[in-house]
Design an enzyme around this catalytic site. Sequence first.
Site, mmCIF file in Angstrom:
data_model
loop_
_atom_site.group_PDB
_atom_site.id
_atom_site.type_symbol
_atom_site.label_atom_id
_atom_site.label_comp_id
_atom_site.label_asym_id
_atom_site.label_seq_id
_atom_site.Cartn_x
_atom_site.Cartn_y
_atom_site.Cartn_z
ATOM 1 N N HIS A 91 -0.450 0.764 -13.450
ATOM 2 C CA HIS A 91 0.404 -0.775 -13.855
ATOM 3 C C HIS A 91 1.796 -0.246 -14.002
ATOM 4 O O HIS A 91 2.137 0.786 -14.560
ATOM 5 C CB HIS A 91 -0.179 -1.242 -15.007
ATOM 6 C CG HIS A 91 0.384 -2.429 -15.654
ATOM 7 N ND1 HIS A 91 0.230 -3.624 -14.761
ATOM 8 C CD2 HIS A 91 1.487 -2.589 -16.457
ATOM 9 C CE1 HIS A 91 1.012 -4.409 -15.358
ATOM 10 N NE2 HIS A 91 1.518 -3.926 -16.550
ATOM 11 N N ASN A 118 1.393 3.098 -2.481
ATOM 12 C CA ASN A 118 0.540 4.163 -3.219
ATOM 13 C C ASN A 118 -0.593 4.633 -2.397
ATOM 14 O O ASN A 118 -1.056 5.631 -2.579
ATOM 15 C CB ASN A 118 0.122 3.387 -4.606
ATOM 16 C CG ASN A 118 0.819 3.310 -5.822
ATOM 17 O OD1 ASN A 118 1.205 4.479 -6.288
ATOM 18 N ND2 ASN A 118 1.767 2.222 -5.964
ATOM 19 N N ASN A 123 -6.813 2.031 -12.647
ATOM 20 C CA ASN A 123 -5.584 1.310 -12.178
ATOM 21 C C ASN A 123 -4.261 1.815 -12.320
ATOM 22 O O ASN A 123 -4.137 2.598 -13.331
ATOM 23 C CB ASN A 123 -5.716 -0.008 -13.043
ATOM 24 C CG ASN A 123 -4.746 -1.350 -12.419
ATOM 25 O OD1 ASN A 123 -4.606 -1.387 -11.109
ATOM 26 N ND2 ASN A 123 -3.967 -1.853 -13.176
ATOM 27 N N GLY A 154 0.733 -1.222 0.043
ATOM 28 C CA GLY A 154 -0.204 0.090 -0.013
ATOM 29 C C GLY A 154 0.792 1.363 -0.078
ATOM 30 O O GLY A 154 0.622 2.443 0.465
ATOM 31 N N LEU A 190 -10.420 -9.532 -12.165
ATOM 32 C CA LEU A 190 -11.893 -9.114 -11.762
ATOM 33 C C LEU A 190 -12.780 -9.524 -12.978
ATOM 34 O O LEU A 190 -12.522 -9.557 -14.317
ATOM 35 C CB LEU A 190 -12.024 -7.643 -11.793
ATOM 36 C CG LEU A 190 -11.128 -6.818 -10.579
ATOM 37 C CD1 LEU A 190 -10.960 -5.412 -10.810
ATOM 38 C CD2 LEU A 190 -11.744 -7.336 -9.188
ATOM 39 N N MET A 216 -4.510 -7.615 -6.445
ATOM 40 C CA MET A 216 -4.036 -8.816 -7.267
ATOM 41 C C MET A 216 -4.805 -9.815 -7.572
ATOM 42 O O MET A 216 -4.745 -11.061 -7.414
ATOM 43 C CB MET A 216 -2.715 -9.307 -6.478
ATOM 44 C CG MET A 216 -1.557 -8.423 -6.134
ATOM 45 S SD MET A 216 -0.992 -7.458 -7.675
ATOM 46 C CE MET A 216 -0.017 -8.796 -8.392
ATOM 47 N N LEU A 226 -7.466 -7.226 -19.880
ATOM 48 C CA LEU A 226 -6.386 -6.957 -18.650
ATOM 49 C C LEU A 226 -5.343 -6.096 -19.182
ATOM 50 O O LEU A 226 -4.814 -6.226 -19.979
ATOM 51 C CB LEU A 226 -6.113 -8.515 -18.497
ATOM 52 C CG LEU A 226 -4.725 -8.637 -17.271
ATOM 53 C CD1 LEU A 226 -5.370 -8.286 -16.127
ATOM 54 C CD2 LEU A 226 -4.072 -9.740 -17.364
HETATM 55 C C1 GRF Z 1 2.587 -1.118 -7.806
HETATM 56 O O1 GRF Z 1 3.981 -1.337 -8.541
HETATM 57 C C2 GRF Z 1 1.676 -0.785 -8.932
HETATM 58 O O2 GRF Z 1 1.754 -0.378 -10.084
HETATM 59 C C3 GRF Z 1 0.887 -2.342 -8.941
HETATM 60 O O3 GRF Z 1 1.027 -2.871 -7.778
HETATM 61 C C4 GRF Z 1 2.146 -2.187 -6.922
HETATM 62 C C5 GRF Z 1 1.192 -1.729 -5.803
HETATM 63 O O4 GRF Z 1 2.431 -1.279 -4.846
HETATM 64 N N1 GRF Z 1 -0.197 -2.399 -9.431
HETATM 65 P P1 GRF Z 1 2.114 -0.674 -3.547
HETATM 66 O O5 GRF Z 1 1.211 -1.854 -2.698
HETATM 67 O O6 GRF Z 1 1.164 0.431 -3.650
HETATM 68 O O7 GRF Z 1 3.301 -0.322 -2.874
#
Ligand code: GRF
Length: 211
Positions: free
Chosen positions: A118, A23, A116, A21, A102, A99, A153
Amino acid sequence: MNDLPHTEQPLAIVVLLSGGGSNLQSIIDHITKHTLNARIKCVLSNDSKAYGLERAQQAGIPTRVIEHQQYSNRESFDLELIRCIEQFQPELIVLAGFMRILSDHFVNHFYGRMINIHPSLLPKYRGLHTHQRALQAGDKEHGLTIHYVSTKLDGGPVILQKSVPVLAHDSKESLAQRVLKEEHIAYPQVIEWIAQGQIQLIDDQVIRHHP
Ligand code: GRF
């Protein structure tokens, strides 16, 4: 076409995650600093051990866990996710390291209000292990993509891409760190654009209205 959100009230969001988390933390920090006019109504995870849940709790954000192992198939899991998310009446659903693939029903239900992030320059490297694949291919640049979620996807309409250089002695970890640093800037930025009503999805095309 998706509706443009109003601009004065904080944008109501629900964040879905499965892991650390970082992000989410960046989104929380931008809200705290008032550089993002949003309110996280709930953080939802399919994994009760996800550290992102602790980050949410530390910030006083409600959390929910819906463990996919408890459901006999993807459709019933996704129906429960929809039911849970809708309780919070979000204007935007933010996938931040969620992860689970969906179902089409889930994606269509939220189409135009689910984004999302990526870790690759899509359409390159859909799916997993993106940093390793970029290194193996000898790419000189790598990066991230923020996109609306569609039934394909990692294939929905792109809102923003940011690139970073691949350096001579990069490992997949050092490259991932460089991309992640940019993710932490780019994701709150895109959410703020949406909060300000600058982003519109028309016929699967992203339109950015500059202020
Ligand atoms: C990130 O690399 C994002 O691009 C991908 O999953 C990862 C999540 O990282 N979808 P975090 O859990 O936010 O550290």
